[in-house]
Each structure stands twice: as C-alpha cells, then as structure tokens.
Scaffold this active site. Structure first.
Site, PDB file in Angstrom:
ATOM      1  N   GLU A  94      -6.515  -7.555  -1.583  1.00 50.54           N
ATOM      2  CA  GLU A  94      -6.967  -7.544  -0.182  1.00 50.54           C
ATOM      3  C   GLU A  94      -8.414  -7.113  -0.143  1.00 50.54           C
ATOM      4  O   GLU A  94      -8.763  -6.066  -0.694  1.00 50.54           O
ATOM      5  CB  GLU A  94      -6.185  -6.525   0.680  1.00 50.54           C
ATOM      6  N   GLU A  97       0.802  -1.234   0.000  1.00 50.33           N
ATOM      7  CA  GLU A  97       0.000   0.000   0.000  1.00 50.33           C
ATOM      8  C   GLU A  97       0.831   1.279   0.000  1.00 50.33           C
ATOM      9  O   GLU A  97       0.733   2.092   0.937  1.00 50.33           O
ATOM     10  CB  GLU A  97      -1.003  -0.007   1.171  1.00 50.33           C
TER      11      GLU A  97
END
Length: 346
Positions: A264, A147
């Site tokens: 995710e 991320e």
C-alpha cells in the site's frame, strides 16, 4: 465484495478490473471480510450472508476474466467493515471476559471465531466458476490481517505467536497458495538498531521475527509518510519513504530471504498542498526506486497503490482513490511502471 454484494453495482467491479488490466496491472488486493454492520458477509460468528458471499464469488470470477490475480485479506485491524473490534464485541456479547481488542491475538474464543472464518473462505465453493477457493489459481495469496497492530505489547512477541499459529492453520487447509501477514513493516525488538527507521514509534509488530516464520511466503510493507510524518515537508516525507523502502529491501534480501511487496502506498487529496501533479511526481519517484531495486535482482517484487476505484464509488473515497478513466496522467505513470517491471528478465 462490498460493492458486488448488490448485483446492480457489479459493473463497477468489472470496470475497475477492465481499466486495471488495460493499464497492464496484474494483481489486486481486496477484502474477504465484512464483519457485522452494512452488507456484512459474516453477520455473527459463523453466520454468513450467502448473497454477499456471491459478491465475492463474482469478484474472483471477474478477476479471472481480466487476467488479474488476487490477494485476499481475512480480517481488518480497524473497525472499517467490522474488524478486530467487532470480533471482540461478539465475544463480549457471548459473555466472554474481554480486556481489550488485542485479546484477539490471545483469547481462544476469538481465535476460534477467526479460524472458523478462514476455513469458510478457503473452502468456499465459487457458485460462478465452480472452483473451490483453495484450488483457484486466480487467487495469488491469502493475507492474515490488514495492518495488524497490538497496543498491549509493542515488542512484537504477541503478534508473533498469533502469526505462527494462524499461518500454520492456513497452511493446514491450503498448501497451494502463498501467504503473507498484511504488515505495514514497523520494526520491533529483534533488531533494536532498525527501530530508528520507524517513523518515531512502534505498533506491536516486528518486521524481522514476524516474517521469519516459515509459513509466511513473502513480506509486505505499507507506506504513509503523509500520515506518519504529517506536518513534515514533501522532501522530508520522500526521504523517509526512500529509507523505509531500502531498509526493508535490504532485510528481505539479506535476512529474511523472501520477496518484498510494497502493498500500500499513495498520496491523499486531503494532504495540505495536494495537487494531481504532486501525486504524479511522488508516485513517479517511488516507482523509480522500486524499479531500481527490482532491476538489481534480489527480492523487490512489485507494488500496489492504495486504492483503485470505479466511477460512482464516492462513498468509499478516503482521499487516496485513483479512478484510472478520470486520471489519464496517473494511469500513464502506473502503466509504464507495470510494463517496465513485467519486462525485467527475472
């Protein structure tokens, strides 16, 4: 790796792989980093704990036994397991002038620390399998960062320069493995119209330009409407999820011409009004959409839940944990999806 750094805990890693494999799951994404702090792999820049590295050797060897491929991530954006903040702190300790953690993307000292870590991982000789990581087909892909975000430049340009440099570097060491960025999927300045798909803000990445980089082999998105749109109803969150998936699927297919992985997603037991039934319904809905996209052809390649755990890993729980042996209804939903995706002819 963090668990299997302690040999007496390794049975938990085996258990997760065994249960996942029995459910028909084929890919696991996990960390190839732990920077500073408890059970650190990298104690300080360039200094590694061999016993923790052997924990990662075990993870790879065990995945191989169970027919599971791995996506291994090189660093975290956040301070869990050290991450970008730890790199910045190391540089400060060495007397380097650091303005913010986001210097990680531009400061040559930080970039060299990071490249050194990549080199150490990719060229690691596995003490159990006797295969160098870069030659091991058990590893499906490398991930640049979990991320990436950049508070100092929301346009996506700073991250873009970094991705180009680091992707080129990884490919100079290893041309045989796939490479992805680790992105959540936020849109930036390349396609201003697409910004309205974001959950109301930008994070300094640009899904389009970042993934157009030639060395990046497939695209990823993460999806947390329960966090990004907290306070909104389940229906509104699901509507966002559908838009988030469909717009990235369109772009992966039409503009990027690269596979897309939902890397995710999940539902947290800490969410207001949470129940196991609500989680199962949500996952079932998401899976149905993913299957529909995949069946139409194009680039929808699969999905990874956040996150599978073994029993006795309570200290790692964040609300999203799924223990297959304790959640037969969820395990059934995941298993059906996995088999349905595997059965698609393409």
């Amino acid at each position: 790796m963090h668990v299997s750094a302690d040999p007496s805990e390794r049975y938990k890693v085996s258990e997760v792989f065994r249960d996942a494999s029995a459910a028909g799951l084929t890919v696991c994404r996990t960390w190839a980093f732990s920077d500073g702090g408890d059970r650190a792999l990298q104690i300080s820049p360039g200094t590694y704990d061999e016993s923790v590295f052997q924990g990662l050797d075990f993870v790879i060897s065990e995945a191989r036994k169970h027919g599971i491929r791995l996506i291994l991530s090189f660093v975290n954006n956040y301070n869990d397991f050290g991450g970008k903040p730890q790199y910045a702190q190391w540089a400060r300790n060495a007397g380097v002038q650091i303005n913010s953690e986001d210097d990680f993307y531009t400061n040559h000292v930080l970039k060299d620390y990071y490249k050194n870590h990549i080199r150490r991982i990719v060229t690691r000789f596995n003490t159990l399998t006797k295969i160098t990581y870069k030659d091991d087909p058990t590893i499906m892909a490398w991930e640049l960062m979990n991320e990436p975000r950049c508070q100092t430049d929301y346009s996506g340009k700073t991250v873009n320069g970094w991705v180009q440099e680091m992707a080129t570097f990884v490919k100079s060491l290893d041309r045989r493995h796939l490479l992805e960025i680790g992105m959540e999927g936020f849109y930036g300045d390349t396609m201003p119209k697409r910004k309205q798909v974001n959950p109301g803000y930008q994070v300094g990445t640009d899904f389009i330009s970042n993934n157009l980089i030639r060395e990046i082999d497939f695209t990823t998105i993460h999806a947390y409407p329960d966090i990004w749109l907290s306070g909104k109803s389940d229906n509104e969150q699901m509507a966002f999820m559908e838009r988030w998936m469909s717009s990235h699927w369109d772009d992966a297919r039409g503009i990027l011409k690269k596979p897309l992985v939902i890397a995710e997603f999940g539902k947290s037991s800490k969410d207001p009004g949470y129940s196991l039934t609500a989680r199962d319904l949500y996952m079932g809905d998401v899976y149905r959409d993913i299957y529909r996209f995949a069946r139409t052809g194009g680039t929808m390649s699969g999905s990874l839940v956040w996150q599978l755990m073994a029993e006795g890993m309570d200290s790692y729980h964040d609300g999203y944990e799924i223990i297959l042996s304790q959640n037969p209804s969820t395990a059934g939903i995941m298993s059906r999806q996995s088999h349905a995706m595997t059965d698609l002819p393409h």
